[in-house]
Enzyme design. Structure first.
Site, PDB file in Angstrom:
ATOM      1  N   ASP A   1      22.601  53.100  24.902  1.00 42.38           N
ATOM      2  CA  ASP A   1      21.888  52.156  23.900  1.00 42.38           C
ATOM      3  C   ASP A   1      21.668  50.833  24.781  1.00 42.38           C
ATOM      4  O   ASP A   1      22.202  50.432  25.870  1.00 42.38           O
ATOM      5  CB  ASP A   1      22.548  51.612  22.684  1.00 42.38           C
ATOM      6  CG  ASP A   1      22.143  50.643  22.108  1.00 42.38           C
ATOM      7  OD1 ASP A   1      20.901  50.843  21.594  1.00 42.38           O
ATOM      8  OD2 ASP A   1      22.843  49.516  21.706  1.00 42.38           O
ATOM      9  N   ALA A   2      20.254  50.363  24.631  1.00 41.73           N
ATOM     10  CA  ALA A   2      19.714  48.911  25.243  1.00 41.73           C
ATOM     11  C   ALA A   2      20.364  47.665  24.638  1.00 41.73           C
ATOM     12  O   ALA A   2      21.146  47.190  25.187  1.00 41.73           O
ATOM     13  CB  ALA A   2      18.352  49.086  25.538  1.00 41.73           C
ATOM     14  N   TYR A   3      19.651  47.634  23.445  1.00 40.74           N
ATOM     15  CA  TYR A   3      20.093  46.281  22.983  1.00 40.74           C
ATOM     16  C   TYR A   3      21.420  45.912  22.349  1.00 40.74           C
ATOM     17  O   TYR A   3      21.876  46.678  21.429  1.00 40.74           O
ATOM     18  CB  TYR A   3      19.144  46.023  21.770  1.00 40.74           C
ATOM     19  CG  TYR A   3      17.508  46.070  22.329  1.00 40.74           C
ATOM     20  CD1 TYR A   3      16.955  45.020  22.855  1.00 40.74           C
ATOM     21  CD2 TYR A   3      16.867  47.191  21.746  1.00 40.74           C
ATOM     22  CE1 TYR A   3      15.619  45.419  23.241  1.00 40.74           C
ATOM     23  CE2 TYR A   3      15.473  47.222  22.070  1.00 40.74           C
ATOM     24  CZ  TYR A   3      14.893  46.377  22.807  1.00 40.74           C
ATOM     25  OH  TYR A   3      13.625  46.417  23.239  1.00 40.74           O
TER      26      TYR A   3
ATOM     27  N   THR B   1      24.242  46.790  24.255  1.00 42.37           N
ATOM     28  CA  THR B   1      24.847  47.472  25.121  1.00 42.37           C
ATOM     29  C   THR B   1      24.601  47.183  26.398  1.00 42.37           C
ATOM     30  O   THR B   1      25.769  46.890  27.114  1.00 42.37           O
ATOM     31  CB  THR B   1      24.908  49.021  24.613  1.00 42.37           C
ATOM     32  OG1 THR B   1      25.110  49.340  23.216  1.00 42.37           O
ATOM     33  CG2 THR B   1      25.771  49.891  25.459  1.00 42.37           C
TER      34      THR B   1
ATOM     35  N   ARG C   1      18.159  39.083  14.669  1.00 40.56           N
ATOM     36  CA  ARG C   1      18.715  40.236  15.146  1.00 40.56           C
ATOM     37  C   ARG C   1      19.129  41.122  13.838  1.00 40.56           C
ATOM     38  O   ARG C   1      18.832  42.267  13.765  1.00 40.56           O
ATOM     39  CB  ARG C   1      19.935  40.067  16.075  1.00 40.56           C
ATOM     40  CG  ARG C   1      20.681  41.235  16.242  1.00 40.56           C
ATOM     41  CD  ARG C   1      19.931  42.496  16.978  1.00 40.56           C
ATOM     42  NE  ARG C   1      20.663  43.439  17.225  1.00 40.56           N
ATOM     43  CZ  ARG C   1      20.286  44.705  17.833  1.00 40.56           C
ATOM     44  NH1 ARG C   1      19.151  44.908  18.005  1.00 40.56           N
ATOM     45  NH2 ARG C   1      20.994  45.516  18.343  1.00 40.56           N
TER      46      ARG C   1
ATOM     47  N   SER D   1      16.588  54.087  23.408  1.00 46.10           N
ATOM     48  CA  SER D   1      16.728  52.948  22.606  1.00 46.10           C
ATOM     49  C   SER D   1      15.462  52.793  21.507  1.00 46.10           C
ATOM     50  O   SER D   1      14.517  53.667  21.579  1.00 46.10           O
ATOM     51  CB  SER D   1      15.946  51.805  23.772  1.00 46.10           C
ATOM     52  OG  SER D   1      15.824  50.594  23.003  1.00 46.10           O
ATOM     53  N   ASN D   2      15.787  52.040  20.438  1.00 46.76           N
ATOM     54  CA  ASN D   2      14.817  51.906  19.416  1.00 46.76           C
ATOM     55  C   ASN D   2      13.486  51.047  19.882  1.00 46.76           C
ATOM     56  O   ASN D   2      12.418  51.043  19.070  1.00 46.76           O
ATOM     57  CB  ASN D   2      15.350  51.019  18.395  1.00 46.76           C
ATOM     58  CG  ASN D   2      16.251  51.861  17.241  1.00 46.76           C
ATOM     59  OD1 ASN D   2      16.136  53.064  17.529  1.00 46.76           O
ATOM     60  ND2 ASN D   2      16.952  51.016  16.420  1.00 46.76           N
TER      61      ASN D   2
ATOM     62  N   LYS E   1      17.119  55.229  15.431  1.00 46.78           N
ATOM     63  CA  LYS E   1      18.423  55.643  15.228  1.00 46.78           C
ATOM     64  C   LYS E   1      19.054  54.738  14.035  1.00 46.78           C
ATOM     65  O   LYS E   1      18.501  53.561  13.650  1.00 46.78           O
ATOM     66  CB  LYS E   1      19.340  55.045  16.573  1.00 46.78           C
ATOM     67  CG  LYS E   1      18.790  55.780  17.849  1.00 46.78           C
ATOM     68  CD  LYS E   1      19.530  55.076  19.017  1.00 46.78           C
ATOM     69  CE  LYS E   1      19.391  53.787  19.697  1.00 46.78           C
ATOM     70  NZ  LYS E   1      20.165  53.355  20.592  1.00 46.78           N
TER      71      LYS E   1
ATOM     72  N   SER F   1      27.265  53.015  23.337  1.00 47.07           N
ATOM     73  CA  SER F   1      26.858  51.810  22.514  1.00 47.07           C
ATOM     74  C   SER F   1      27.924  51.017  21.941  1.00 47.07           C
ATOM     75  O   SER F   1      29.133  51.470  21.814  1.00 47.07           O
ATOM     76  CB  SER F   1      26.275  52.524  21.137  1.00 47.07           C
ATOM     77  OG  SER F   1      25.601  51.611  20.429  1.00 47.07           O
TER      78      SER F   1
ATOM     79  N   ASN G   1      26.960  49.385  19.498  1.00 47.67           N
ATOM     80  CA  ASN G   1      26.496  49.089  18.013  1.00 47.67           C
ATOM     81  C   ASN G   1      27.016  50.202  17.036  1.00 47.67           C
ATOM     82  O   ASN G   1      26.989  51.218  17.331  1.00 47.67           O
ATOM     83  CB  ASN G   1      24.919  49.349  17.882  1.00 47.67           C
ATOM     84  CG  ASN G   1      24.365  47.999  18.482  1.00 47.67           C
ATOM     85  OD1 ASN G   1      24.368  46.970  18.133  1.00 47.67           O
ATOM     86  ND2 ASN G   1      23.599  48.288  19.669  1.00 47.67           N
TER      87      ASN G   1
ATOM     88  N   PHE H   1      26.584  51.188  13.962  1.00 50.74           N
ATOM     89  CA  PHE H   1      25.520  52.192  13.202  1.00 50.74           C
ATOM     90  C   PHE H   1      25.089  53.291  14.413  1.00 50.74           C
ATOM     91  O   PHE H   1      24.925  54.401  14.010  1.00 50.74           O
ATOM     92  CB  PHE H   1      24.437  51.341  12.920  1.00 50.74           C
ATOM     93  CG  PHE H   1      23.146  51.049  13.716  1.00 50.74           C
ATOM     94  CD1 PHE H   1      23.493  49.746  14.368  1.00 50.74           C
ATOM     95  CD2 PHE H   1      22.221  51.711  14.131  1.00 50.74           C
ATOM     96  CE1 PHE H   1      22.604  49.297  15.468  1.00 50.74           C
ATOM     97  CE2 PHE H   1      21.403  51.285  15.133  1.00 50.74           C
ATOM     98  CZ  PHE H   1      21.454  50.168  15.898  1.00 50.74           C
ATOM     99  N   ASP H   2      24.952  52.897  15.348  1.00 55.37           N
ATOM    100  CA  ASP H   2      24.497  53.867  16.673  1.00 55.37           C
ATOM    101  C   ASP H   2      25.723  54.673  16.941  1.00 55.37           C
ATOM    102  O   ASP H   2      25.606  55.935  17.201  1.00 55.37           O
ATOM    103  CB  ASP H   2      24.041  52.893  17.735  1.00 55.37           C
ATOM    104  CG  ASP H   2      23.172  53.615  18.920  1.00 55.37           C
ATOM    105  OD1 ASP H   2      22.666  54.828  18.338  1.00 55.37           O
ATOM    106  OD2 ASP H   2      23.106  52.943  19.787  1.00 55.37           O
TER     107      ASP H   2
END
Lengths: 247, 247
Positions: A8-10, A12, A39, A114-115, A147, A171, A173, A175-176
């Site tokens: 994951d990017a944002y 992570t 965010r 990533s989203n 995602k 991740s 996140n 939820f991810d």
């Protein structure tokens, strides 16, 4: 056998809190609350647009979330200032442990899922020290689904040619993590903030008020109670390299 | 011609903040933060489960959200105490303006469309003063889809026999307003907290910290920036009766 680490990017690899300088400079005294609400709403809008069957790319989502945020706070930026704040999302700082962690993974694919839309991920990844350490950056945009929609996770096999059980999805996140686990990946959770430390932080501020960032942490940094626990929980990206062997 | 007023339940007719007595009694000093995180996670989990294609009814969602909330705060209830807190959601207080508002609507259907499961809505509505003022209480549960998924809103026509444009859908929840508007209803937003008052409240607390309820309000009480504005915005349920004529 593990054939790929997919990140994951944002939140992570890149620190979403690193927009704080820009938001604070734009509206002194409001930087932190802008950062947190922005965010939260960015994620919320990605989920709501998916649910409503009304997809827009993550750049639109990010800008709509910023519109909401400044609006509720009664802040009125010029169009230029608004653009400047939004653009900060495409220059997020990588976490300090990201470069070494990615460099330490050899013999496996290293990708981002990533989203973010391609127009966000190109400058974000391309302008960072992670550029040469990531083999492929995959945006969910082509699926028009964010995602944790399973369609987003399907892109990993389509693009890397690896089966879900051959992937360690990384991740921070919640939820991810839940979505990736339900999809069938092996999942490593980056738990940068231990639950006990968070509870302590909350308790210390509980004399009446919490900093917005603490409220944000309470909502966003912990493992979700959705019944999909990660396979691995590590406190830093640096701990990932041992998973390729252990798994 | 308006043939039906259809109401959201949680946050529109019933005050989700009214669990605060129970949460505070259960964990003194933590009541407010439990109340806010619980509600935030309850909504989030309803969206995430929908996106993941992993529906559970809203009672499960409500309990999972409470599990998360108490977990991040490091609070460990007995099973009995946990059940007692969860059950508070089925005894929420109606807003003070609800009875008169519903009583003032004549010649039209008056229904509830709620994410709540039947086992939640039966005691909630049946145990309240709204019982005889609501003609039909519709749970999204039979569609296994939560608002703002369009399938949830389809239930109104299926159960009441009215077309979307013949409905005024009433909600104070931004995500629900956007979803209902996109679906095709005429939508009335109950705006109990004016934006200017919220911005003022935030500013007064901004010396460093916000009460969790203020952060909650900043995230949940204002109109969303999703491009689906309500047709009507009123500050109280009491103002609805004039809409039947005006529309």
């Amino acid at each position: 056998m593990i054939k790929a680490f997919v990140f994951d990017a944002y939140g992570t690899l890149f620190d979403v809190q690193s927009v704080a300088d820009v938001t604070e400079q734009a509206f002194p005294g409001h930087g932190e609350i802008i950062t947190q609400i922005w965010r939260m709403k960015q994620l919320e809008y990605s989920w709501l647009r998916s649910l409503m069957g009304d997809y827009r790319d993550f750049w639109t989502v990010t800008r709509e979330a910023l519109t909401y945020t400044l609006g509720v706070l009664g802040l009125s930026p010029t169009a230029t200032l608004f653009d400047d704040i939004a653009e900060a999302y495409n220059r997020l700082a990588p976490y300090p442990d990201a470069v070494a962690a990615l460099g330490g993974l050899s013999g496996v694919h290293r990708a981002i899922l990533s989203n973010g839309s391609p127009q966000m991920l190109d400058p974000l990844v391309g302008g960072s020290a992670l550029r040469d350490l990531i083999e492929t950056t995959i945006s969910v945009d082509e699926k028009r689904a964010f995602k944790p929609d399973p369609r987003a996770y399907e892109l990993v096999e389509e693009r890397l040619g690896v089966k879900p059980h051959e992937v360690i999805f990384v991740s921070s996140n919640g939820f991810d993590i839940a979505g990736a686990k339900r999809f069938g990946f092996r999942v490593a959770r980056i738990a940068r903030l231990p639950q006990a430390a968070l509870a302590q932080e909350v308790a210390e501020e509980m004399t009446g008020a919490l900093r917005p960032v603490t409220f944000y942490k309470a909502l966003r940094t912990q493992e979700e109670a959705l019944g999909y626990a990660p396979d691995f929980t590590v406190s830093s990206l640096a701990d990932l390299s041992r998973l390729a062997v252990a798994a």
